[in-house]
Design a protein around this motif. Structure first.
Motif, PDB file in Angstrom:
ATOM      1  N   GLY A  41       0.853  -1.127  -0.165  1.00  0.00           N
ATOM      2  CA  GLY A  41      -0.097   0.011  -0.085  1.00  0.00           C
ATOM      3  C   GLY A  41       0.777   1.195  -0.057  1.00  0.00           C
ATOM      4  O   GLY A  41       2.120   1.122   0.066  1.00  0.00           O
ATOM      5  N   ALA A  42       0.175   2.487   0.194  1.00  0.00           N
ATOM      6  CA  ALA A  42       0.909   3.622  -0.016  1.00  0.00           C
ATOM      7  C   ALA A  42       1.969   3.996   1.170  1.00  0.00           C
ATOM      8  O   ALA A  42       2.932   4.493   0.880  1.00  0.00           O
ATOM      9  CB  ALA A  42      -0.269   4.990   0.092  1.00  0.00           C
ATOM     10  N   GLU A  43       1.529   3.191   2.324  1.00  0.00           N
ATOM     11  CA  GLU A  43       2.598   3.339   3.417  1.00  0.00           C
ATOM     12  C   GLU A  43       3.603   2.002   3.554  1.00  0.00           C
ATOM     13  O   GLU A  43       4.210   1.789   4.605  1.00  0.00           O
ATOM     14  CB  GLU A  43       1.982   3.353   4.625  1.00  0.00           C
ATOM     15  N   ASP A  44       3.669   1.267   2.386  1.00  0.00           N
ATOM     16  CA  ASP A  44       4.469  -0.073   2.226  1.00  0.00           C
ATOM     17  C   ASP A  44       3.823  -1.007   3.163  1.00  0.00           C
ATOM     18  O   ASP A  44       4.435  -2.157   3.319  1.00  0.00           O
ATOM     19  CB  ASP A  44       5.723   0.496   2.589  1.00  0.00           C
ATOM     20  N   GLU A  45       2.437  -0.814   3.713  1.00  0.00           N
ATOM     21  CA  GLU A  45       1.964  -1.886   4.403  1.00  0.00           C
ATOM     22  C   GLU A  45       1.362  -3.077   3.343  1.00  0.00           C
ATOM     23  O   GLU A  45       1.081  -2.756   2.239  1.00  0.00           O
ATOM     24  CB  GLU A  45       0.655  -1.339   5.007  1.00  0.00           C
TER      25      GLU A  45
END
Length: 162
Positions: free
Chosen positions: A92-96
């Motif tokens: 995801g956008a936060e590297d999650e």
């Protein structure tokens, strides 16, 4: 835990969020819908793959572990689920990790350069049958995530767009 188990963060996966990541999801109850998307996106070739212990025999566990290694491709990855269930996890956008459950009649398009992984689920004898679609000759070259891969042109383009 087992990678094939449901992992519920408590947050539903919103198709709008997936779209911001460049991931496109379609429910295609008929092959006509798949053919329309293939024409629209210039997919010229296709094949089918079955991932299951029964079909793959002794190499199944090794292959599933390979698919579950975080990687990217320099081309779009397109899968239409013909039968069974599985998960694509994307960054995801936060590297999650964002887990996407796919089942029969689901079609997913992962953009070139997105880090992701795949696994079967723990149901249905760990079985999934999928159609793979390609713009050119069929190829599937995973590039496993390492720091130097961030300089790959496909990765740089993905990051600049998403």
């Amino acid at each position: 835990g087992d990678q094939r188990e449901d992992h519920d963060s408590g947050r539903p996966v919103d198709p709008g969020y997936l779209s911001k990541l460049g991931v496109l999801y379609h429910h295609c109850p008929s092959i006509d819908a798949v053919n329309a998307i293939a024409t629209e996106r210039s997919y010229k070739n296709r094949d089918e793959i079955i991932v299951s212990p029964e079909k793959m025999g002794s190499v199944y566990e090794m292959k599933v572990r390979t698919f579950f290694n975080e990687h990217m491709h320099e081309d779009e990855e397109i899968r239409y689920i013909l039968d069974g269930e599985g998960f694509f996890d994307v960054r995801g956008a936060e590297d999650e990790w964002v887990r996407i459950r796919l089942e029969k009649a689901d079609l997913i398009i992962l953009p070139a350069g997105i880090y992701h992984r795949f696994t079967t689920d723990s149901k249905n004898q760990q079985y999934i049958k999928a159609m793979r679609l390609f713009k050119d000759e069929p190829k599937w070259t995973p590039l496993n995530r390492v720091p130097a891969l961030d300089n790959n042109p496909a990765r740089k383009e993905y990051v600049s767009k998403h």
